[in-house]
Design an enzyme around this catalytic site. Sequence first.
Site, PDB file in Angstrom:
ATOM      1  N   LYS A  19      -2.201   2.556   4.778  1.00 22.60           N
ATOM      2  CA  LYS A  19      -2.744   1.558   5.631  1.00 22.60           C
ATOM      3  C   LYS A  19      -1.991   0.164   6.037  1.00 22.60           C
ATOM      4  CE  LYS A  19      -2.552  -1.483   1.635  1.00 22.60           C
ATOM      5  NZ  LYS A  19      -1.673  -2.463   1.600  1.00 22.60           N
ATOM      6  N   ASP A 148      -6.383  -0.676  -4.177  1.00 20.45           N
ATOM      7  CA  ASP A 148      -6.126  -0.110  -2.777  1.00 20.45           C
ATOM      8  C   ASP A 148      -6.834   1.344  -2.850  1.00 20.45           C
ATOM      9  OD1 ASP A 148      -5.244  -2.414  -1.746  1.00 20.45           O
ATOM     10  OD2 ASP A 148      -3.223  -1.723  -1.760  1.00 20.45           O
TER      11      ASP A 148
HETATM   12  O1  C5P Z   1      -4.784  -3.127  -8.314  1.00 23.46           O
HETATM   13  P1  C5P Z   1      -3.466  -2.973  -8.447  1.00 23.46           P
HETATM   14  O2  C5P Z   1      -2.990  -2.162  -9.466  1.00 23.46           O
HETATM   15  O3  C5P Z   1      -2.926  -2.066  -7.164  1.00 23.46           O
HETATM   16  O4  C5P Z   1      -2.838  -4.341  -8.340  1.00 23.46           O
HETATM   17  C1  C5P Z   1      -1.254  -4.428  -8.563  1.00 23.46           C
HETATM   18  C2  C5P Z   1      -0.940  -5.582  -9.061  1.00 23.46           C
HETATM   19  O5  C5P Z   1      -1.100  -6.454  -7.791  1.00 23.46           O
HETATM   20  C3  C5P Z   1      -2.079  -6.390 -10.046  1.00 23.46           C
HETATM   21  O6  C5P Z   1      -1.562  -5.935 -11.337  1.00 23.46           O
HETATM   22  C4  C5P Z   1      -1.730  -7.923  -9.807  1.00 23.46           C
HETATM   23  O7  C5P Z   1      -0.373  -8.451 -10.313  1.00 23.46           O
HETATM   24  C5  C5P Z   1      -1.695  -7.730  -8.110  1.00 23.46           C
HETATM   25  N1  C5P Z   1      -2.839  -7.891  -7.619  1.00 23.46           N
HETATM   26  C6  C5P Z   1      -3.557  -9.257  -7.573  1.00 23.46           C
HETATM   27  N2  C5P Z   1      -4.612  -9.249  -6.947  1.00 23.46           N
HETATM   28  C7  C5P Z   1      -5.356  -8.400  -6.055  1.00 23.46           C
HETATM   29  C8  C5P Z   1      -4.619  -7.109  -6.070  1.00 23.46           C
HETATM   30  C9  C5P Z   1      -3.536  -6.941  -6.932  1.00 23.46           C
HETATM   31  O8  C5P Z   1      -2.954 -10.405  -8.133  1.00 23.46           O
HETATM   32  N3  C5P Z   1      -6.472  -8.594  -5.389  1.00 23.46           N
END
Ligand code: C5P
Length: 315
Positions: A19, A148
């Site tokens: 994406k 995601d």
């Molecule tokens: O959800 P995911 O594991 O992909 O997110 C990875 C990191 O990105 C999270 O631990 C956080 O530090 C950051 N993040 C965030 N806010 C979001 C998505 C991700 O701070 N909406």
Amino acid sequence: MNTATPPTPRSVTATAPGKINVQLSVGARRPDGYHALTTVFLAVALHDTVTATLAATGRTTVTVIGTDAQRVPTDATNLAVRAAQLLREHHGTDAGVALHVTKRIPVAGGMAGGSADAAATLLACNALWNTRATPAQLHALATELGSDVPFALLGHAALGRGRGEILTDLPVTGPLHWVLALAHGELATPAVYAEHDRLHTLRHADAHPSPQPPADPALLAALKTGDATALGAALVNDLQPAALSLHPALAATLHTGRTAGALGSIVSGSGPTCAFLAADAHTAKSVARALATSKAVRRVRTVSGPAPGAHITTR
Ligand code: C5P
């Protein structure tokens, strides 16, 4: 009427897209550490593929080939492995699986390649083990795996709210022609969000970030009609200053693509991949040629969007 249960497959292959966030507006940091987002996801025709094959009870293994495969962990931290284990736990099966991932989406590049692998694994294992998780259950498991992953299941274009997992389909007219410039090195998403917070505190010491930023109506209209000029002008990524701060060479890459005729340029998600929107396939090729000569660029790809979400290709 044939009521016989179809034979259980020994192997199922599923594919899921990468994406680009054509809008990524970052709001306040929430008590759980995530940031409130308003984002517009566009799936592009650059897919990872996962083949899931029945294996000994309770075992999950993964092998990875393709673009930068050596950078992908093959232990329990691999998002595809976590997806298989989560599905297994939630559906009370102890079936085993050997996962084989073919990477095309840049690794740690800001295009949700790991999330695509997780989404494809959920679909492939659900069919392989006959666990019969519904689309709503798969969405819930996807949310648990990462912000995601739900969009990798859905594909096409969607508005993402919450931490990116609350999705609404968006109308989109394609094809939109993109050039992707893969950078040297990687950026870890948590580090980019932390740098975003640091820069925000420095620059707006008194301002509170918006709890949930608005979607840009001009960008949504451009996506709906396939107006690449208007979409190129509306591209926005609040994480871009943080990505540039951590990876200064990206500024030159963005400049190179723009001067070569791109309608718009943006760091993809948390980077370091840069995405360039071109008016047509021909212009995309000349932007790609210009980027390929840049020392800051490791590899160039041309892709179109939108693309469908995760789906099974063979069983
Ligand atoms: O959800 P995911 O594991 O992909 O997110 C990875 C990191 O990105 C999270 O631990 C956080 O530090 C950051 N993040 C965030 N806010 C979001 C998505 C991700 O701070 N909406």
